[in-house]
Design an enzyme around this catalytic site. Structure first.
Site, PDB file in Angstrom:
ATOM      1  N   HIS A 188      -6.302 -10.909   5.559  1.00  0.00           N
ATOM      2  CA  HIS A 188      -6.289 -10.810   4.092  1.00  0.00           C
ATOM      3  C   HIS A 188      -5.221 -11.713   3.458  1.00  0.00           C
ATOM      4  O   HIS A 188      -5.491 -12.456   2.514  1.00  0.00           O
ATOM      5  CB  HIS A 188      -6.017  -9.374   3.641  1.00  0.00           C
ATOM      6  CG  HIS A 188      -6.975  -8.363   4.203  1.00  0.00           C
ATOM      7  ND1 HIS A 188      -8.284  -8.651   4.490  1.00  0.00           N
ATOM      8  CD2 HIS A 188      -6.806  -7.060   4.529  1.00  0.00           C
ATOM      9  CE1 HIS A 188      -8.882  -7.566   4.957  1.00  0.00           C
ATOM     10  NE2 HIS A 188      -8.005  -6.587   5.005  1.00  0.00           N
ATOM     11  N   GLU A 214       0.842  -1.201   0.000  1.00  0.00           N
ATOM     12  CA  GLU A 214       0.000   0.000   0.000  1.00  0.00           C
ATOM     13  C   GLU A 214       0.875   1.247   0.000  1.00  0.00           C
ATOM     14  O   GLU A 214       1.989   1.230   0.538  1.00  0.00           O
ATOM     15  CB  GLU A 214      -0.862   0.030   1.260  1.00  0.00           C
ATOM     16  CG  GLU A 214      -1.803  -1.137   1.389  1.00  0.00           C
ATOM     17  CD  GLU A 214      -2.687  -0.979   2.619  1.00  0.00           C
ATOM     18  OE1 GLU A 214      -3.779  -0.448   2.471  1.00  0.00           O
ATOM     19  OE2 GLU A 214      -2.240  -1.358   3.720  1.00  0.00           O
TER      20      GLU A 214
HETATM   21  C1  BG6 Z   1      -7.987  -3.129   5.911  1.00  0.00           C
HETATM   22  C2  BG6 Z   1      -6.855  -2.739   6.816  1.00  0.00           C
HETATM   23  O1  BG6 Z   1      -8.559  -4.331   6.358  1.00  0.00           O
HETATM   24  O2  BG6 Z   1      -7.502  -3.304   4.603  1.00  0.00           O
HETATM   25  C3  BG6 Z   1      -6.194  -1.477   6.307  1.00  0.00           C
HETATM   26  O3  BG6 Z   1      -7.329  -2.537   8.131  1.00  0.00           O
HETATM   27  C4  BG6 Z   1      -5.801  -1.616   4.843  1.00  0.00           C
HETATM   28  O4  BG6 Z   1      -5.068  -1.141   7.103  1.00  0.00           O
HETATM   29  C5  BG6 Z   1      -6.955  -2.138   4.029  1.00  0.00           C
HETATM   30  O5  BG6 Z   1      -5.382  -0.350   4.380  1.00  0.00           O
HETATM   31  C6  BG6 Z   1      -6.511  -2.474   2.609  1.00  0.00           C
HETATM   32  O6  BG6 Z   1      -7.622  -2.804   1.843  1.00  0.00           O
HETATM   33  P1  BG6 Z   1      -7.627  -2.600   0.275  1.00  0.00           P
HETATM   34  O7  BG6 Z   1      -8.962  -3.097  -0.157  1.00  0.00           O
HETATM   35  O8  BG6 Z   1      -7.435  -1.128   0.034  1.00  0.00           O
HETATM   36  O9  BG6 Z   1      -6.487  -3.401  -0.260  1.00  0.00           O
END
Ligand code: BG6
Length: 477
Positions: free
Chosen positions: A229, A205
Site C-alpha cells: 500500500h 490505524e
Molecule cells: C490490509 C492489511 O491490506 O490493509 C491490514 O493487511 C490493514 O493489516 C488494512 O489493516 C488497511 O486497509 P484500510 O483500507 O482499512 O486502510
C-alpha cells in the site's frame, strides 16, 4: 451454474467475510454484477455459506439490506468444501464448474497456498483461457518466495490473466491522485525537487492485529503495508506522467519509481528506519492489550509500526526525502499524503509567521484535499504587514454528495470482470518492491534492530522524529 463464475478461495477468512462478499452484494444491489455470474465460495469444512454470508452482509449493510437483492444474490451463491492443498479436490471443483465458460479465481488465503492452488488449478485444466486469477497481497514473504509463487501463477495463467490486488488502488481517493496530478495544470510544473522540500505518506490505524496474529506475526508492518500500500501511494505521487491510462502505460511509470528507490541496508537502517511495537494502552478511551498480549503474551519481535526516510534517486526527486510511516493501534485513523513545498526564496515580509505552502491529500477517514497558503491578516498593519496561513479546503464527500463510500474491492471486481489491469499490480512492480523491502528486513536482522515499544493509542515511537529532524523537517499530524 451460470456461464461465468467467481470462485473465492478462503471463503471463511477475514478478507472474504469483511470485504469480498459485502462488495459483491453491493455490486448486485446496484445492478452492476453480470446476470450470468455465479459466486462459489470454497474452504475446507462443510458449511452453510449462504446463511453465513447473509449474516455478514446484513451486519455490514445495516438498514439498506434488501430482501429482494438478497434473494437475487443468494441464487448466485454456492459453496464447495475442499482442501486447497489436495489435488483430487480440484477434480471435484472442475465437475462443479462444468458448463462455466469463464471463471475468475480469487485467492483470499494465506500466500503460503498461492503456488499450490495455481498448480492444482492448472492440473485440473481450470486455468485455461479465459480463466483469470486474482491474488491478494502480500505475494510471498520476500523476493524468493514471491518468485516461486509468481512462477506457478505464470505457468498456469500468464501475466495478462493475473490480477494482483492491492486494494488501495481500488480506493476512490487513491485514483483521485491521478486526477489531481494529471488533470490539472496547476501542480505538475511544481511537482519536483525545485519546489518540493519533502513528501510524507502516513497510513495510521487504530485497529490492532485482532484475530490475524498468526498471519501478521510472520509479516509485520513492513511486509503487510509498506511493501504494497505505501509503495503504491509513493508511486502515484512520484511517477512521471503516463502517456495514457492503459494498464502498461501506468505500470511502466510506477515500476520506474520503485526501481529508483535508494536501497536501505544494514549500513543505514538505524539512521533511516524506525521499528515499533505497541504495548498496552488506551485507544478511544478503551483499554487495549499490547501486541504480544493479544496472543497469550507470547514474545515477538514483529513490528507493528515502521517509519522510513526514503529517497527516489532520479532527476525529478533528487535530494527530496519521502517519509513513509504506518502503524497499528495509533491514536487516530489517518491516511494522508503531505506535499511540503519549499519556503519562498526571499521574503519581503517579516520572517515570523511565514509558512511554506503545503498540500495535504487526506484519503482516510475523510477524503479531503487542502492547500495551505499565506494570506494577509486584515488590519491597518502599522507595525508591518501581518500574515497568516489559511487552508483552501476541498471535501470530496461534500462535493460529490456521496451517500456511501464504496468498498475498494467493488471497483477491483468490476475491473477484473472486464479484464482491465490498470488498477492491478504487475509482476515486476511486486518483485522490485520485494527487492527493496528485503534489504531493509535483512538490515534489521544484521543490526539486531528490535522494535521500540510504543503505548497503544499514542503517536508511535518517539524515535520517528529523528528521521525527519535530520533533514530539518517534522511529521505533520
Ligand atoms: C490490509 C492489511 O491490506 O490493509 C491490514 O493487511 C490493514 O493489516 C488494512 O489493516 C488497511 O486497509 P484500510 O483500507 O482499512 O486502510
Amino acid at each position: 451454474m451460470h456461464k461465468r463464475a467467481m470462485v473465492i478461495f478462503g471463503a471463511t477468512g477475514d478478507l472474504a467475510s469483511k470485504m469480498l462478499f459485502p462488495s459483491l452484494y453491493y455490486l448486485d444491489a446496484d445492478g452492476l454484477l453480470p446476470s450470468e455470474l455465479s459466486i462459489v465460495g470454497t474452504a475446507r469444512n462443510p458449511l452453510d455459506l449462504p446463511a453465513r454470508v447473509r449474516a455478514l452482509v446484513a451486519e455490514r449493510v445495516g438498514e439498506s439490506f434488501s430482501e429482494d437483492v438478497w434473494a437475487r444474490f443468494a441464487k448466485r451463491l454456492s459453496y464447495f468444501a475442499g482442501d486447497a492443498q489436495k489435488e483430487d479436490d480440484y477434480k471435484l471443483l472442475a465437475e462443479k464448474l462444468q458448463g462455466v465458460e469463464e471463471t475468475i479465481f480469487y485467492l483470499a488465503t494465506s500466500p503460503d497456498f498461492f503456488a499450490t492452488i495455481a498448480q492444482h488449478l492448472n492440473g485440473a485444466g481450470l486455468s485455461k483461457a479465459p480463466a483469470r486469477i486474482m491474488v491478494e497481497k502480500p505475494i510471498g514473504h520476500d523476493l524468493a518466495s514471491c518468485r516461486k509463487i509468481e512462477a506457478a501463477l505464470e505457468d498456469a495463467f500468464g501475466e495478462d490473466r493475473i490480477f494482483r490486488v492491492d486494494h488501495y488502488l481500488g480506493k476512490e481517493a487513491v485514483q483521485n491522485l491521478l486526477a489531481l496530478r494529471f488533470a490539472n495544470t496547476l501542480f505538475e510544473p511544481l511537482w519536483n525537487k525545485d519546489s518540493i522540500e519533502h513528501v510524507q505518506i502516513t497510513v495510521a490505524e487504530t485497529v490492532g492485529v485482532d484475530g490475524r496474529w498468526s498471519y501478521y506475526d510472520r509479516y509485520g508492518a513492513l511486509r503487510d503495508i509498506v511493501q504494497n500500500h505505501l509503495l503504491q501511494l509513493l508511486c502515484l505521487v512520484a511517477m512521471e506522467p503516463p502517456a495514457d491510462l492503459q494498464p502498461d502505460s501506468v505500470r511502466n511509470e510506477k515500476v520506474k519509481v520503485i526501481r529508483s528507490l535508494r536501497p536501505i541496508g544494514a549500513d543505514d537502517v538505524e539512521r533511516r528506519t524506525v521499528r515499533g511495537q505497541y504495548t498496552r494502552g488506551f485507544v478511544g478511551g478503551t483499554e487495549v492489550a499490547g501486541y504480544t498480549g493479544e496472543k497469550d503474551g507470547r514474545e515477538s519481535d514483529t513490528e507493528t509500526f515502521v517509519a522510513i526516510a526514503a529517497h527516489v534517486d532520479n532527476w525529478r526527486w533528487a535530494g527530496v526525502p519521502f517519509y513513509l510511516r504506518t502503524g497499528k493501534r495509533l491514536a487516530e485513523r489517518n491516511t494522508q499524503i503531505v506535499v511540503q513545498f519549499r519556503p519562498v526564496p526571499h521574503s519581503i515580509f517579516p520572517r515570523r509567521g511565514l509558512v511554506a505552502n503545503r498540500l495535504t491529500i487526506r484519503l482516510q477517514p475523510e477524503e479531503e484535499i487542502s492547500l495551505c497558503i499565506m494570506n494577509k491578516t486584515p488590519s491597518l498593519d502599522r507595525g508591518g504587514m501581518q500574515l497568516k496561513p489559511l487552508s483552501l479546503n476541498l471535501s470530496l464527500i461534500e462535493a460529490f454528495k456521496r451517500t456511501r463510500r464504496r468498498i475498494a474491492y467493488e471497483r477491483l471486481f468490476l475491473d477484473a470482470l472486464a479484464g482491465n489491469q490498470t488498477l492491478f499490480v504487475r509482476r515486476d512492480e511486486t518483485e522490485a518492491a520485494w527487492a527493496w523491502i528485503d534489504r531493509i528486513a535483512e538490515g534489521w536482522q544484521e543490526r539486531d534492530m528490535k522494535p521500540m515499544p510504543y503505548a497503544a493509542g499514542s503517536g508511535g515511537p518517539s524515535s520517528q522524529h529523528a528521521l525527519t529532524e535530520r533533514h530539518g523537517g517534522a511529521w505533520i499530524e
